[in-house]
Design an enzyme around this catalytic site. Structure first.
Site, mmCIF file in Angstrom:
data_model
loop_
_atom_site.group_PDB
_atom_site.id
_atom_site.type_symbol
_atom_site.label_atom_id
_atom_site.label_comp_id
_atom_site.label_asym_id
_atom_site.label_seq_id
_atom_site.Cartn_x
_atom_site.Cartn_y
_atom_site.Cartn_z
ATOM 1 N N LYS A 75 0.804 -1.242 -0.023
ATOM 2 C CA LYS A 75 0.108 0.010 0.124
ATOM 3 C C LYS A 75 0.694 1.088 -0.039
ATOM 4 O O LYS A 75 2.022 1.394 0.863
ATOM 5 C CB LYS A 75 -0.850 -0.113 1.171
ATOM 6 C CG LYS A 75 -1.876 1.205 1.418
ATOM 7 C CD LYS A 75 -3.040 0.890 0.746
ATOM 8 C CE LYS A 75 -3.842 1.995 0.512
ATOM 9 N NZ LYS A 75 -3.850 2.612 -0.947
ATOM 10 N N GLN A 122 7.342 3.977 3.744
ATOM 11 C CA GLN A 122 5.800 3.622 3.925
ATOM 12 C C GLN A 122 5.532 2.397 4.705
ATOM 13 O O GLN A 122 4.635 2.283 5.176
ATOM 14 C CB GLN A 122 5.374 3.549 2.594
ATOM 15 C CG GLN A 122 3.981 3.350 2.527
ATOM 16 C CD GLN A 122 3.201 4.581 2.377
ATOM 17 O OE1 GLN A 122 3.758 5.612 1.636
ATOM 18 N NE2 GLN A 122 2.051 4.767 2.803
ATOM 19 N N LYS A 173 5.367 2.022 -3.151
ATOM 20 C CA LYS A 173 5.189 3.300 -3.805
ATOM 21 C C LYS A 173 5.380 3.118 -5.124
ATOM 22 O O LYS A 173 6.092 2.209 -5.518
ATOM 23 C CB LYS A 173 6.268 4.246 -3.163
ATOM 24 C CG LYS A 173 6.232 5.518 -3.147
ATOM 25 C CD LYS A 173 5.223 6.295 -2.220
ATOM 26 C CE LYS A 173 4.810 7.373 -2.427
ATOM 27 N NZ LYS A 173 3.786 8.222 -1.227
ATOM 28 N N ASP A 217 -0.478 10.418 -4.820
ATOM 29 C CA ASP A 217 0.602 11.050 -3.976
ATOM 30 C C ASP A 217 0.818 12.479 -5.028
ATOM 31 O O ASP A 217 -0.053 13.056 -5.451
ATOM 32 C CB ASP A 217 2.006 10.389 -3.959
ATOM 33 C CG ASP A 217 3.079 10.900 -3.305
ATOM 34 O OD1 ASP A 217 2.909 10.984 -1.917
ATOM 35 O OD2 ASP A 217 4.174 11.265 -3.717
ATOM 36 N N THR A 275 -4.607 13.336 5.650
ATOM 37 C CA THR A 275 -3.267 13.678 5.929
ATOM 38 C C THR A 275 -2.959 14.657 6.621
ATOM 39 O O THR A 275 -2.228 14.965 7.637
ATOM 40 C CB THR A 275 -2.430 13.270 4.536
ATOM 41 O OG1 THR A 275 -2.611 12.230 3.975
ATOM 42 C CG2 THR A 275 -0.958 13.498 4.954
HETATM 43 P P1 NDP Z 1 0.364 18.159 -3.908
HETATM 44 O O1 NDP Z 1 0.699 17.671 -5.313
HETATM 45 O O2 NDP Z 1 -0.955 18.116 -3.426
HETATM 46 O O3 NDP Z 1 1.262 19.400 -3.628
HETATM 47 C C1 NDP Z 1 2.594 19.453 -3.307
HETATM 48 C C2 NDP Z 1 2.887 20.768 -3.077
HETATM 49 O O4 NDP Z 1 4.388 21.007 -2.780
HETATM 50 C C3 NDP Z 1 2.771 21.936 -4.268
HETATM 51 O O5 NDP Z 1 2.165 23.013 -3.636
HETATM 52 C C4 NDP Z 1 3.880 21.976 -4.720
HETATM 53 O O6 NDP Z 1 4.063 23.306 -5.465
HETATM 54 C C5 NDP Z 1 5.065 21.850 -3.608
HETATM 55 N N1 NDP Z 1 6.204 21.472 -4.226
HETATM 56 C C6 NDP Z 1 6.697 20.342 -5.160
HETATM 57 N N2 NDP Z 1 7.844 20.306 -5.157
HETATM 58 C C7 NDP Z 1 8.379 21.302 -4.440
HETATM 59 C C8 NDP Z 1 9.654 21.833 -4.509
HETATM 60 N N3 NDP Z 1 10.560 21.189 -4.937
HETATM 61 N N4 NDP Z 1 9.833 22.915 -3.894
HETATM 62 C C9 NDP Z 1 8.842 23.567 -3.320
HETATM 63 N N5 NDP Z 1 7.642 23.224 -3.273
HETATM 64 C C10 NDP Z 1 7.220 22.152 -4.019
HETATM 65 O O7 NDP Z 1 1.071 16.887 -2.826
HETATM 66 P P2 NDP Z 1 0.632 16.526 -1.591
HETATM 67 O O8 NDP Z 1 0.367 17.564 -0.714
HETATM 68 O O9 NDP Z 1 -0.479 15.238 -1.714
HETATM 69 O O10 NDP Z 1 2.006 15.837 -0.745
HETATM 70 C C11 NDP Z 1 3.145 16.557 -0.229
HETATM 71 C C12 NDP Z 1 3.829 15.666 0.516
HETATM 72 O O11 NDP Z 1 3.092 15.136 1.368
HETATM 73 C C13 NDP Z 1 4.576 14.838 -0.467
HETATM 74 O O12 NDP Z 1 6.044 14.545 -0.062
HETATM 75 C C14 NDP Z 1 3.905 13.585 -0.283
HETATM 76 O O13 NDP Z 1 4.446 12.554 -0.434
HETATM 77 C C15 NDP Z 1 3.551 13.676 1.424
HETATM 78 N N6 NDP Z 1 2.387 12.706 1.410
HETATM 79 C C16 NDP Z 1 0.824 13.048 0.885
HETATM 80 C C17 NDP Z 1 0.050 12.270 1.326
HETATM 81 C C18 NDP Z 1 -1.386 12.557 0.822
HETATM 82 O O14 NDP Z 1 -2.399 11.982 1.310
HETATM 83 N N7 NDP Z 1 -1.512 13.722 -0.244
HETATM 84 C C19 NDP Z 1 0.125 11.204 2.256
HETATM 85 C C20 NDP Z 1 1.382 11.170 3.139
HETATM 86 C C21 NDP Z 1 2.369 11.989 2.534
HETATM 87 P P3 NDP Z 1 3.658 23.461 -7.032
HETATM 88 O O15 NDP Z 1 2.025 23.653 -7.074
HETATM 89 O O16 NDP Z 1 4.207 24.594 -7.437
HETATM 90 O O17 NDP Z 1 4.127 22.277 -7.918
#
Ligand code: NDP
Length: 448
Positions: free
Chosen positions: A93, A114, A129, A169, A212
């Protein structure tokens, strides 16, 4: 039989020799193994079963070509992956990520983390993943849909309700899961719970979208309570503007916290007045447009925009890195410490570098690792699997309660396993509590 005591340097050097160039994976292992070696060295059964060596080698990795045509009929090729890391306690998962930075090393680090995270939820889920080095930014909806369909044309061979149940993700949300699920049904003629994060109309779960980010803030509240403190009135810095960041901001504001930043890959906004529900709704709506930058927030509201910067220089009581891996480095950590930040809770996966974590530990800043604090999403995904199996849906209220209970349990188990002489080391607690569950299951399964 590997019954001699394990030496940290020797273990890490063998791992690096076996996996050259996989820096993100090395970093993830490097941050966990020092906490596990004492446990393994005092448990002969773990050493005899070579648990650490087996736990750092994925069960399998599938890598495949994903071919698709853009709107001008030009053909493209990307590389797709599924890392099935460990299924000792349940089917694999973990999410699917579409981002140009995706490679085997990043997915191995995420699959490894994970495995521990899923164990901490208390639900029967192994770790996996996947994703592709596809960049959806600037692509039309049709192009992204065709990519999702092509991706599933290979992935469907490797997933199943008892085998592997991927989720979303980065850049893979309900919409992309819907397209992949549609393709899965077309190919297999089966309506099966093979993906989570689905839309509510076709087997999705209430609370999954919020889980999350809400879980991150619930974890923060438990940490503060453990230390006789509370979130009300705290100034909070959050990075990211996606799913995790915006729902963390929402619950923090709802609980009386003052959230003063959000960020994206182009910079961050600083809103001294604090975010409100209306402002968060605006961010969600705005960021749902292809390529939209947060910069527009500063035009819309009374706030400042800081291009190409991270928000760690902003004074706060608590910081929640919720964007991506290694976004909070040593300089950011020092700035947070100097400005009086007392607690860090990771919303993203491994957003804090090793050097930054060391700085926090040295300064006595409370620190919660993502594998514990962001486990709320996969926990509700686990509940989506159960609902799909029973062909029923639970109410939002029931799931909200279940999420709260799970986050409380994760906190308490980490606090218990991470007890130190004068406080709690949540990183050690999460590593050890997650590890023991998986290690015991691996021992019970024997070795072929
Ligand atoms: P989203 O795609 O919804 O959002 C990601 C955010 O991070 C966006 O605002 C993006 O900006 C920004 N971002 C991406 N790359 C960079 C970078 N190099 N520098 C600065 N900002 C950056 O993703 P999630 O919110 O779902 O996930 C965020 C994190 O949380 C990840 O690490 C993910 O693995 C982890 N996570 C998520 C879960 C979930 O349920 N969604 C569960 C557990 C962990 P921009 O819009 O400009 O691309």
């Amino acid at each position: 039989m590997s019954s001699s005591k394990i030496d940290l340097d020797g273990f890490l050097s063998t791992l690096k020799d076996r996996t050259p160039g996989e820096n993100a994976f090395h970093q993830a292992v490097n941050e966990v193994i020092p906490d596990l070696i004492p446990v393994v060295n005092e448990t002969p059964a773990y050493r005899d079963a070579a648990i650490l060596e087996r736990l750092t080698e994925p069960d399998r990795i599938v890598s495949f070509r994903v071919e698709w045509r853009d709107d001008d009929n030009v053909a493209h090729v990307n590389r797709g992956y599924r890392v099935q890391f460990n299924s000792a306690i349940g089917p694999y998962k973990g999410g699917l990520r579409f981002h140009p930075s995706v490679n085997q090393s990043i997915l191995k680090f995420l699959g490894f983390e994970q495995t521990f995270k899923n164990a901490l939820t208390g639900l029967p889920m192994g770790g996996g993943k996947g994703g592709a080095d596809f960049d959806p930014s600037g692509r039309s909806d049709d192009e992204i849909m065709r990519f999702c369909q092509s991706f599933m044309q290979e992935l469907h061979r490797h997933i199943g309700p008892d085998i592997d149940i991927p989720a979303g993700d980065i850049n893979v949300g309900t919409r992309e899961i819907g397209w992949m699920f549609g393709e899965y049904r077309r190919i297999t003629n089966r309506f099966a719970g093979v993906l989570t994060g689905k839309g509510l109309a076709f087997g999705g779960s209430e609370m999954r979208t919020e889980a999350t980010g809400y879980g991150v803030v619930q974890f923060l509240c438990h940490m503060l309570a453990e230390h006789n403190d509370q979130i009300d009135g705290k100034t909070i810095v959050i990075s990211g503007a996606g799913n995790v960041a915006t729902f963390a901001a929402e619950l923090a504001v709802c609980n009386g916290g003052k959230v003063v930043t959000l960020s994206d890959s182009k910079g961050f906004i600083h809103d001294k007045n604090g975010l409100t529900q209306d402002k968060i709704d605006w961010v969600r709506d705005h960021k749902s447009k292809p390529g939209a930058s947060l910069e527009a927030y500063a035009d819309e509201f009374d706030a400042t925009w800081h291009a190409d910067k991270t928000p760690w220089d902003v004074a706060c009581d608590a910081a929640l890195p919720c964007a991506t891996q290694n976004e909070l480095g040593e300089d950011g950590a020092k700035a947070l410490i100097d400005n009086g930040c007392k607690v860090i809770v990771e919303g993203a996966n491994m957003p804090t570098t090793t050097e930054a974590k060391d700085a926090f530990r040295e300064a006595g800043v409370l620190f919660a690792p993502g594998k514990a604090a962001n486990a709320g999403g996969v926990a509700v995904s686990g509940l989506e699997i159960s609902q799909n199996r029973q062909r029923r849906s639970q109410s939002r209220d029931d799931l909200a309660e279940a999420l709260k209970d799970i986050m409380q349990d994760i906190h308490d188990n980490c606090a218990e396993a991470g007890k130190t002489g004068d406080g709690v080391d949540y990183t050690t607690g999460a590593n050890v509590a997650g590890f023991k569950k998986v290690a015991d299951a691996m021992c019970a399964a024997g070795i072929a």
